[in-house]
Design a protein around this motif. Structure first.
Motif, PDB file in Angstrom:
ATOM      1  N   GLY A 111      -1.707   1.944  -4.499  1.00  0.00           N
ATOM      2  CA  GLY A 111      -2.663   1.398  -5.463  1.00  0.00           C
ATOM      3  C   GLY A 111      -3.026   2.427  -6.516  1.00  0.00           C
ATOM      4  N   HIS A 112      -3.726   1.937  -7.556  1.00  0.00           N
ATOM      5  CA  HIS A 112      -4.252   2.863  -8.565  1.00  0.00           C
ATOM      6  C   HIS A 112      -5.720   3.100  -8.253  1.00  0.00           C
ATOM      7  CE1 HIS A 112      -0.574   2.439 -10.829  1.00  0.00           C
ATOM      8  NE2 HIS A 112      -0.695   1.129 -10.774  1.00  0.00           N
ATOM      9  N   GLY A 113      -5.984   3.897  -7.266  1.00  0.00           N
ATOM     10  CA  GLY A 113      -7.370   4.160  -6.881  1.00  0.00           C
ATOM     11  C   GLY A 113      -7.896   3.078  -5.948  1.00  0.00           C
ATOM     12  N   LEU A 114      -9.044   3.361  -5.371  1.00  0.00           N
ATOM     13  CA  LEU A 114      -9.613   2.523  -4.308  1.00  0.00           C
ATOM     14  C   LEU A 114      -9.782   1.055  -4.700  1.00  0.00           C
ATOM     15  CD1 LEU A 114     -11.171   2.089  -1.606  1.00  0.00           C
ATOM     16  CD2 LEU A 114     -13.243   2.753  -2.862  1.00  0.00           C
ATOM     17  N   LEU A 115     -10.433   0.804  -5.845  1.00  0.00           N
ATOM     18  CA  LEU A 115     -10.826  -0.584  -6.142  1.00  0.00           C
ATOM     19  C   LEU A 115      -9.593  -1.445  -6.401  1.00  0.00           C
ATOM     20  CD1 LEU A 115     -14.038   0.218  -8.252  1.00  0.00           C
ATOM     21  CD2 LEU A 115     -13.898  -0.386  -5.822  1.00  0.00           C
ATOM     22  N   ASP A 116      -8.619  -0.901  -7.096  1.00  0.00           N
ATOM     23  CA  ASP A 116      -7.353  -1.610  -7.325  1.00  0.00           C
ATOM     24  C   ASP A 116      -6.617  -1.836  -5.996  1.00  0.00           C
ATOM     25  OD1 ASP A 116      -4.881  -2.381  -8.957  1.00  0.00           O
ATOM     26  OD2 ASP A 116      -4.150  -0.636  -7.831  1.00  0.00           O
ATOM     27  N   TRP A 117      -6.591  -0.845  -5.148  1.00  0.00           N
ATOM     28  CA  TRP A 117      -5.899  -0.930  -3.858  1.00  0.00           C
ATOM     29  C   TRP A 117      -6.537  -2.007  -2.981  1.00  0.00           C
ATOM     30  CZ3 TRP A 117      -7.511   0.067   1.168  1.00  0.00           C
ATOM     31  CH2 TRP A 117      -6.493   0.219   2.132  1.00  0.00           C
ATOM     32  N   LEU A 118      -7.873  -2.070  -3.008  1.00  0.00           N
ATOM     33  CA  LEU A 118      -8.558  -3.108  -2.223  1.00  0.00           C
ATOM     34  C   LEU A 118      -8.119  -4.498  -2.688  1.00  0.00           C
ATOM     35  CD1 LEU A 118     -12.254  -1.764  -1.995  1.00  0.00           C
ATOM     36  CD2 LEU A 118     -10.632  -2.042  -0.109  1.00  0.00           C
ATOM     37  N   GLU A 119      -8.149  -4.714  -4.015  1.00  0.00           N
ATOM     38  CA  GLU A 119      -7.811  -6.030  -4.579  1.00  0.00           C
ATOM     39  C   GLU A 119      -6.363  -6.411  -4.282  1.00  0.00           C
ATOM     40  OE1 GLU A 119      -9.395  -8.380  -6.254  1.00  0.00           O
ATOM     41  OE2 GLU A 119     -11.329  -7.318  -6.299  1.00  0.00           O
ATOM     42  N   ARG A 120      -5.472  -5.458  -4.497  1.00  0.00           N
ATOM     43  CA  ARG A 120      -4.040  -5.806  -4.460  1.00  0.00           C
ATOM     44  C   ARG A 120      -3.447  -5.784  -3.057  1.00  0.00           C
ATOM     45  NH1 ARG A 120      -0.048  -3.166  -7.453  1.00  0.00           N
ATOM     46  NH2 ARG A 120      -1.253  -1.248  -7.638  1.00  0.00           N
ATOM     47  N   PHE A 121      -3.998  -4.967  -2.180  1.00  0.00           N
ATOM     48  CA  PHE A 121      -3.383  -4.828  -0.845  1.00  0.00           C
ATOM     49  C   PHE A 121      -4.332  -5.186   0.302  1.00  0.00           C
ATOM     50  CE2 PHE A 121      -1.105  -1.843  -3.638  1.00  0.00           C
ATOM     51  CZ  PHE A 121       0.163  -2.415  -3.566  1.00  0.00           C
ATOM     52  N   ALA A 122      -5.533  -4.581   0.305  1.00  0.00           N
ATOM     53  CA  ALA A 122      -6.393  -4.741   1.488  1.00  0.00           C
ATOM     54  C   ALA A 122      -6.878  -6.189   1.638  1.00  0.00           C
ATOM     55  CB  ALA A 122      -7.581  -3.778   1.404  1.00  0.00           C
ATOM     56  N   PHE A 123      -7.378  -6.771   0.557  1.00  0.00           N
ATOM     57  CA  PHE A 123      -7.940  -8.125   0.699  1.00  0.00           C
ATOM     58  C   PHE A 123      -6.872  -9.150   1.081  1.00  0.00           C
ATOM     59  CE2 PHE A 123     -11.678  -6.881  -2.316  1.00  0.00           C
ATOM     60  CZ  PHE A 123     -12.345  -6.279  -1.260  1.00  0.00           C
ATOM     61  N   PRO A 124      -5.704  -9.165   0.426  1.00  0.00           N
ATOM     62  CA  PRO A 124      -4.672 -10.112   0.873  1.00  0.00           C
ATOM     63  C   PRO A 124      -4.249  -9.885   2.331  1.00  0.00           C
ATOM     64  CG  PRO A 124      -4.147  -9.257  -1.299  1.00  0.00           C
ATOM     65  CD  PRO A 124      -5.316  -8.467  -0.812  1.00  0.00           C
ATOM     66  N   ALA A 125      -4.177  -8.637   2.743  1.00  0.00           N
ATOM     67  CA  ALA A 125      -3.791  -8.364   4.143  1.00  0.00           C
ATOM     68  C   ALA A 125      -4.854  -8.916   5.092  1.00  0.00           C
ATOM     69  CB  ALA A 125      -3.635  -6.859   4.368  1.00  0.00           C
ATOM     70  N   GLU A 126      -6.101  -8.753   4.725  1.00  0.00           N
ATOM     71  CA  GLU A 126      -7.185  -9.192   5.613  1.00  0.00           C
ATOM     72  C   GLU A 126      -7.277 -10.722   5.642  1.00  0.00           C
ATOM     73  OE1 GLU A 126     -10.759  -6.806   5.121  1.00  0.00           O
ATOM     74  OE2 GLU A 126      -9.549  -4.979   4.936  1.00  0.00           O
ATOM     75  N   ARG A 127      -6.828 -11.376   4.575  1.00  0.00           N
ATOM     76  CA  ARG A 127      -6.818 -12.842   4.565  1.00  0.00           C
ATOM     77  C   ARG A 127      -5.963 -13.404   5.710  1.00  0.00           C
ATOM     78  NH1 ARG A 127      -5.282 -16.862  -0.474  1.00  0.00           N
ATOM     79  NH2 ARG A 127      -6.390 -18.625   0.424  1.00  0.00           N
ATOM     80  N   ARG A 128      -4.886 -12.717   6.041  1.00  0.00           N
ATOM     81  CA  ARG A 128      -3.978 -13.196   7.096  1.00  0.00           C
ATOM     82  C   ARG A 128      -4.689 -13.353   8.451  1.00  0.00           C
ATOM     83  NH1 ARG A 128      -0.148  -9.515   8.523  1.00  0.00           N
ATOM     84  NH2 ARG A 128       0.964 -11.170   9.585  1.00  0.00           N
ATOM     85  N   PHE A 129      -5.832 -12.679   8.571  1.00  0.00           N
ATOM     86  CA  PHE A 129      -6.561 -12.725   9.849  1.00  0.00           C
ATOM     87  C   PHE A 129      -7.392 -13.997  10.014  1.00  0.00           C
ATOM     88  CE2 PHE A 129      -5.854  -8.594  11.943  1.00  0.00           C
ATOM     89  CZ  PHE A 129      -4.935  -8.104  11.040  1.00  0.00           C
ATOM     90  N   GLU A 130      -7.340 -14.870   9.002  1.00  0.00           N
ATOM     91  CA  GLU A 130      -7.898 -16.229   9.190  1.00  0.00           C
ATOM     92  C   GLU A 130      -7.273 -16.847  10.433  1.00  0.00           C
ATOM     93  OE1 GLU A 130      -8.161 -17.394   4.435  1.00  0.00           O
ATOM     94  OE2 GLU A 130      -6.542 -18.206   5.671  1.00  0.00           O
ATOM     95  N   GLU A 131      -6.016 -16.469  10.654  1.00  0.00           N
ATOM     96  CA  GLU A 131      -5.233 -17.042  11.743  1.00  0.00           C
ATOM     97  C   GLU A 131      -5.436 -16.208  13.015  1.00  0.00           C
ATOM     98  OE1 GLU A 131      -3.439 -19.559  13.431  1.00  0.00           O
ATOM     99  OE2 GLU A 131      -3.294 -19.911  11.249  1.00  0.00           O
ATOM    100  N   PRO A 132      -6.078 -16.745  14.040  1.00  0.00           N
ATOM    101  CA  PRO A 132      -6.344 -15.935  15.237  1.00  0.00           C
ATOM    102  C   PRO A 132      -5.085 -15.314  15.852  1.00  0.00           C
ATOM    103  CG  PRO A 132      -7.617 -17.970  15.326  1.00  0.00           C
ATOM    104  CD  PRO A 132      -6.708 -18.089  14.126  1.00  0.00           C
ATOM    105  N   ALA A 133      -3.942 -16.015  15.747  1.00  0.00           N
ATOM    106  CA  ALA A 133      -2.718 -15.471  16.351  1.00  0.00           C
ATOM    107  C   ALA A 133      -2.298 -14.172  15.651  1.00  0.00           C
ATOM    108  CB  ALA A 133      -1.592 -16.501  16.291  1.00  0.00           C
TER     109      ALA A 133
END
Ligand code: GUN
Ligand code: FE
Length: 456
Positions: A111-133
């Motif tokens: 990422g380009h620094g923390l805030l960009d990295w959160l938007e582009r990588f962390a949040f989409p990755a965490e979305r996958r956890f909607e699925e308990p499996a």
């Protein structure tokens, strides 16, 4: 040589309600009783105990005696089974004081620094956890990866989804791991798909505390992501939980990145500082942990020390995300409790050896030299103290839970070659911390049970 049991971290191998009988472990042993400070002279301090030919007598998963082999052997009941690790170094299991399990699969995302990295990588990755499996699969992998790297206790971020915490605690319970974790509280400045509310985050966190706090080796942490993604109402709710459950700590981020600090100033114009936002909401409390803290001022640091709030030093993350260099010497001088944090996935390794190597280099750039003894103290007893777990883990005092790891001096050809010329314990520790990684962890034991053994 090492016990002939599992050579992979095995699910279900460590039912915590089935304590093993007495057992003896033999090998070189090192553990800490206090902070050895920055000196290199291993003989000059009573802050640690070192037995070249040492023994651990373990009963029901707890340390009974740690000392010289002859002494420990003599105290053991007849026919106590023995595991011989001579030629290797036994130390307490590492304590990772800040890590995000849902970011396991985005480690090494640029990422380009923390805030960009959160938007582009962390949040989409965490979305996958909607699925308990998904949460369950990643939780199992994550716990095994901790063990493979010699980490036997961690303070862990979940996602906003309460079932992410159930999945992680379930995986820890199956293995008998000591873990602390919490559901992320996040009600603004984030995608809709990850947003809770002040009320729902309070209700969900409370339910999780009631379900998991103090169950076996598990503990809850109230987990507002950071002040930028919580409304003042949500921080109020987190503060209410912190008051309602005095034994439950807070786990969050503070003063990591200059753009983040500027955003906090905009969002909370009334606040003296970033840390002060948390303080005003009752979120500084003993054994709570805030990650990073690079941009704290002197008043903030005094407040952290006075309140018993710990700081997680996350050097690989701070380098990788370009966040900055923590002045570790200043933080220690100010009397703040410090633990080491891998901060995966902003951090670049699960290995606390690699994290210490980065920490050594970052501290050096700020004119502080972490000694090898101090490095191992930071990754063990100091981390346990940061989490308020010093009565349970962190060293081999009698009665402590027998979480320990076995370091291999010949893990790689280069390590073996360089170790051959090392003169002192401090030099050998330095080589493990600068050249070592997961390969140096020959075995990891949890409550006296072998849960990881590196294939030979
Ligand atoms: N600040 C808020 N969220 C995060 C995160 O997920 N990682 C890091 N490194 N910093 C954060
Ligand atoms: Fe983090």
């Amino acid at each position: 040589m090492p016990a002939p049991t599992p050579n992979r971290a095995t699910k279900g191998a460590a039912a915590p309600d089935m304590p093993p009988g007495p057992q003896l472990i033999r090998g070189e042993i090192l553990h800490f009783l206090a902070d050895p400070g920055p000196g290199w002279n291993a003989d000059a301090t009573p802050a640690f105990a070192h037995h070249e030919d040492g023994g651990l007598l373990i009963m029901a998963g707890r340390v009974q005696i740690c000392g010289a082999w002859d002494e420990v052997r003599a105290a053991a009941p007849p026919a106590t089974p023995l595991t011989d690790h001579r030629g290797r170094l036994i130390v307490p299991g590492f304590v990772d004081t800040h890590v995000h399990y849902p970011q396991t699969d985005i480690i090494a995302s640029p990422g380009h620094g923390l805030l960009d990295w959160l938007e582009r990588f962390a949040f989409p990755a965490e979305r996958r956890f909607e699925e308990p499996a998904v949460a369950q699969e990643v939780a199992g992998y994550f716990c095994d990866e901790l063990l493979r790297n010699g980490t036997t206790t961690a303070l862990v971020f979940g996602t906003v989804h309460p079932h992410s915490v159930d999945a992680l605690f379930g995986a820890a319970q199956e293995r008998g791991l000591r873990l602390m974790a919490g559901k992320v509280m996040m009600d603004r400045n984030c995608p809709d798909f990850l947003r809770d509310t002040a009320q729902s985050s309070y209700d969900d966190s409370k339910r999780l505390i009631e379900r998991w706090q103090g169950v076996g080796r598990l503990g809850y942490a109230i987990t507002p992501r950071f002040a930028a993604t919580s409304s003042p109402e949500q921080l109020e709710a987190a503060g209410a939980l912190a008051r309602e459950f005095p034994a439950v700590p807070v786990h969050s981020h503070v003063a990591e990145n200059t753009a983040e600090v500027a955003l906090i100033r905009e969002l909370y114009p009334w606040s003296r500082s970033y840390l002060d936002v948390y303080d005003r909401h009752g979120l500084l409390k003993a054994h709570s942990v805030y990650a990073h803290g690079i941009y704290l001022d002197a008043q903030d640091r005094r407040r952290m020390a006075d309140s018993g709030t710990a700081l997680a030093f996350c050097p690989t993350s701070n380098l990788f995300l370009g966040s900055g260099l923590l002045d570790l010497g200043q933080v220690l001088d100010d009397g703040i409790r410090v633990g080491i944090g891998s901060d995966v996935g902003g951090g670049t390794s699960f290995s606390l050896l690699r994290t210490l190597a980065a920490g050594y280099q970052v501290a050096h750039l700020k004119d502080y030299r972490i000694s090898p003894l101090q490095a191992f103290y930071l990754a063990t007893l100091s981390g346990a103290c940061a989490l308020g777990l010093e009565q349970q883990i962190g060293n081999f005092a009698p009665g402590k839970e027998a979480d320990f790891i076995v370091l291999d001096p010949a893990a790689t050809p280069l390590l073996a070659r360089r170790m051959a010329t090392a003169q002192s314990l401090a030099e050998r520790l330095f080589l493990w911390m600068i050249l070592g990684d997961d390969r140096a962890i020959a075995a990891s034991y949890v409550m006296g049970r072998l849960l990881w053994q590196r294939p030979s």
